[in-house]
Design an enzyme around this catalytic site. Structure first.
Site, mmCIF file in Angstrom:
data_model
loop_
_atom_site.group_PDB
_atom_site.id
_atom_site.type_symbol
_atom_site.label_atom_id
_atom_site.label_comp_id
_atom_site.label_asym_id
_atom_site.label_seq_id
_atom_site.Cartn_x
_atom_site.Cartn_y
_atom_site.Cartn_z
ATOM 1 N N SER A 133 14.106 15.093 2.279
ATOM 2 C CA SER A 133 15.778 14.567 2.410
ATOM 3 C C SER A 133 14.817 13.226 3.134
ATOM 4 C CB SER A 133 16.496 14.840 3.616
ATOM 5 O OG SER A 133 16.990 14.356 4.244
ATOM 6 N N ARG A 183 0.960 -1.321 -0.060
ATOM 7 C CA ARG A 183 0.076 -0.335 -0.252
ATOM 8 C C ARG A 183 1.090 1.537 -0.183
ATOM 9 N NH1 ARG A 183 -2.117 -3.600 -0.569
ATOM 10 N NH2 ARG A 183 -4.474 -4.518 -0.243
ATOM 11 N N GLU A 206 1.985 2.038 -3.300
ATOM 12 C CA GLU A 206 0.851 2.215 -4.557
ATOM 13 C C GLU A 206 0.608 3.599 -4.098
ATOM 14 O OE1 GLU A 206 -2.499 -0.125 -4.637
ATOM 15 O OE2 GLU A 206 -3.982 1.149 -3.545
#
Lengths: 147, 147, 147, 147, 147, 147, 147, 147, 147, 147
Positions: free
Chosen positions: J114, J88, J91
């Protein structure tokens, strides 16, 4: 316009006019191996070579200029080639790679065989059991530097 | 036990005893190229060859038998080799692949250069600007069959 | 223009005119397997064959010339095919690959079955439980050379 | 213990005792193709077949049980095979894949040639120009269902 | 022109005219699952179906002919899908794949669930905690053949 | 020790003792689908479930504890599965993926079918033309949130 | 035993005894860059260097011999490195690769910067805004040969 | 129009007019390294820089605006570069990657060398044995934060 | 026409007219995060939202309709992103992925953090040592269902 | 012994003794996020932290020393994660990656967030519709340097 466009035009013209790489190479004044690599977008032409190729293939001024630009090299569409002739060469690297490495190191020590200071000569080797392709590769041995 | 175990034992013994592939090849009675490929698990030994290698490397009967089994070939851990010496060969295929294809077809027509009915000869070519590695590849040309 | 353009024109014309590969093959005078591979950009035509195809598919002179150029072979868009029919063939290689290897080596020793000196014949095998696809592959055995 | 351990034991025993797949197949009572695939971990044995193989290869009761478990199939270490013999089959799929697809569809319509209701027969085809490997593949045609 | 061009035209027309797949399917006289797959370039139409789609989407004669040609199947741009909805299906195969394999083999023995003699039915399942997507997959079991 | 070791022990014990997943599931008190996924290292057990499995498969206290740890999920060795049964599921996602996406969106709008709030039911569907595998997948529809 | 085993022993000993690469390099008498690469399995030692390392890391005679064997080079587990420090170098190649190529060609013409006749020097560059890592790479320019 | 179109126009104009990156950089008032990266689509211009490049390369207002948009960076077509010059840099990362990591950590502790607060300087280093390419990389050291 | 064409038009118009995503979001009446994702082809608009965007970006009726079609999601050209900003996010997943997994499971048990019922808020966090990017991700926890 | 061995021992001990990462973090005196990443082999310990962990997990002196060595980072077995929870996150990067890039650049200009000067805070956000996972990421903005 980019180098690839010039390469495609060269190839299309060659097919259309029935030229041979050997014939082109004679006009360029270099070996057929290097000249073919140049025409296929892998090498860089001098101004004279670009002019000769311009006449042979009917290239514009700008197209000739692209022949003098160092190209992004690499002539194959996939990392493992699908074409059977080219694959056989990949197979040789895959099957004999460690053998080649062992024998060059046994003779020369740590280093590589240059692919830059390098030449190649492809010839027909007549053989009653069926002609053979004979390829001579010659590359300068470059030893690893210690520092 | 499998062929890979035998290959690893051969390599470890070679390092430990300071043997050379050229020396091994002389005892086997074949070229150093083919013999090295055999020892590195890419070729198949006859009974006599297996026996010779058994003596050279101190192999058991079963280990000798594995040398006579046709191996699953392919000597590199990745599809694009990471070792610089072997990579240069891959680079030659990548940069000159289409050139090789064009020139072999120009000379022979459609077909391939065999990687099976094939031999290789690696030698040192003395050169005042730095010695060169000279490699001669010879493969039978196989024309595509029509039917 | 390149070979791929010619292949696409051939396919589009075939769909538009309702031709069959078998019918085309008869005019070319070769098997339907080889002829289809030729039309799909995998084989190289003679001048006569190119002329016949030129008439069948309405190809220009230049398009016919491309049929006579040895193509960069490989007809699939991905290394693992997604099309179910072609995948089943890949699956056969994946599942039975080591079996095929073992049995050819058991019968012939070390070497390969040629994919160049090779023919293929695809036929319908009537069967009350559902007709079968019967495919006969015939390739010359090429033994590894020692040297 | 898993199926792979049993496969490795079978292969090591075969090498050590010098058995042939054809000989094993006769004892199992199936074709040499199916039997080899079974021994290489791709097929599933009946209790009787497992018992026979247990005797041939000296397998324990638990090892025999593993032969009766449906295996996770797929016999190759990489998606593009590196072994030259197996690669040639992959090359056939790559070069002739679209041809095979076209011709099966031309004869049968949309559907596939089954790789499950499938058999294979590998034989030597004597030929004065060099013996050939002949392979007959037979798979049930399965038409796509509409609904 | 090729099948992909036809698929893109169908999709663009559907968006422009606000059609639904369910509505299209009713006109075609097949399920919405099969009809959508057909329109998305995965299935093959009969002449009647092609004609109906031709009227619905304003396709030319040649475009209709392409619907009757068996397509090169595979509807996703990458081997691991990036779209979240389709990825969830890939995730089900990845997480539950071995579970599905075990349970089908436990019930049926060695073989596969056909993806050819196969149907799919997608419906809304009302649920007070949030409606659910219910999918019924039905595939013929195909046992491995021994020979 | 890790979860994978526990999974392998469970599988080896199941083979050795001839257990069925359905039988195990009854003792655990969950569906055969969920229980098999748990045993294959994809789901997380409660203390009671771990204890039951501990008795069924002879697991130590520590091995039982691992069943209660959320595992790193994913049960397949390659991103494209090689096993034919599991591949057919991947093929369904590949061929029908865009169809599934279109139809769920047509019915529900933008969102996904959950693979977490999800259940699966695999049964035999008797059929005179050959029994079928029937699989019902049920997943909660989750609409995309706007914010 | 192989080179990798020796590398792992060197690293483990370094951690256990709290050695520094700079200290090791002083004993070897080469730069810290080359010496570290040697210890990490990328370079080849002379007999004297191997002996020094043997004393520093407590290596056996055979382990020292492995240091003198040219290794299969390549120190990263994946083709795109996952470690953030090493990735930043890969990122430099990815973002600045074409820039580097343009500028070297503008200055030198077609050819490469050698990675064999090559040295590297890594130092701390004090800076009030935060110290910097300064790296000097020096590689011989190798022009492409024409022939 | 997108940034890539602008990059291609810049390169084509440079070839056509015979400009040098060094000359362009002087007009822009930045180093040749940064300016080349900007022109090759990897960096972001200020309004003044965009205007200067607009004059040099004959760019429209909109094309100049694209130079001021932060680009999607990454200048290579494949994850492992095929061009020999760029590959050598990848080879350095591959062979020396772990060495670089060890030495930076030995000097600075855990952290990275920035590829953002970073500069590069490429110069010719005259050498009687053949001129060398000297590259100085300077990147701020960024220590990992604990929290 | 397809969704990608609309996305490209939106981006080109934004560059040409100097719009900001924040300004566009205010007109749409949703957060800048969701609105940007919508404009970049990842989300689905309502009729009102499509109309607003149509006015902002000068979209035709058909282009507006495409904004209302659920798109095939996934905004990156490669599975490992090459752009440094986006790569840092991939690096976070790569380095901290197992940490995130452990801590969410420790707090919530087995399940996932939804990427669908999900929102994101990106803000500037002033900091004397250099401003920071602060990102708040909020996703519903979805527990695995047992059945 | 290497860092991975230490990581595996830490995880196995945690499971066996039922520890929590939050409890471990309190003893270490850092956040649970950083401490977990340290224990999972991604961060580097000080001597005091290594000693504390040594007591918590029963580590030997050498094992503690390994915690102080900067590790080769990257905690996932595949470049696209298979575990649903971690996927997830991947994704989110895939779907929202270009959105994140646009908005950070709109606020800060060219540069990155960063992943080194970075912190993460994972908490439970109670919600009547189902609790949510709330994650705050904070990374210093690093502008690209011009030179």
């Amino acid at each position: 316009m980019n180098r690839n466009d010039v390469t495609e035009k060269i190839i299309a013209t060659k097919v259309s006019q029935g030229l041979t790489w050997e014939g082109v190479a004679k006009k360029v004044g270099q070996s057929k191996e290097w000249t073919t690599a140049l025409c296929l977008g892998q090498m860089t032409a001098t101004s004279e070579q670009a002019k000769v190729l311009g006449e042979v293939f009917g290239l514009t001024e700008d197209e000739q200029k692209w022949l003098k630009v160092v190209p992004y090299k690499g002539s194959l569409p996939t990392s493992v080639p699908t074409d059977p002739l080219i694959y056989r060469w990949y197979e040789i690297v895959n099957v004999y790679g460690t053998t080649i490495k062992e024998l060059i190191h046994e003779e020369f020590g740590d280093g590589i065989m240059s692919a830059i200071d390098f030449s190649m000569d492809i010839t027909r080797e007549p053989d009653p059991k069926g002609d053979r392709v004979s390829v001579v590769l010659s590359g300068k041995f470059l030893p690893y530097k210690t520092y």
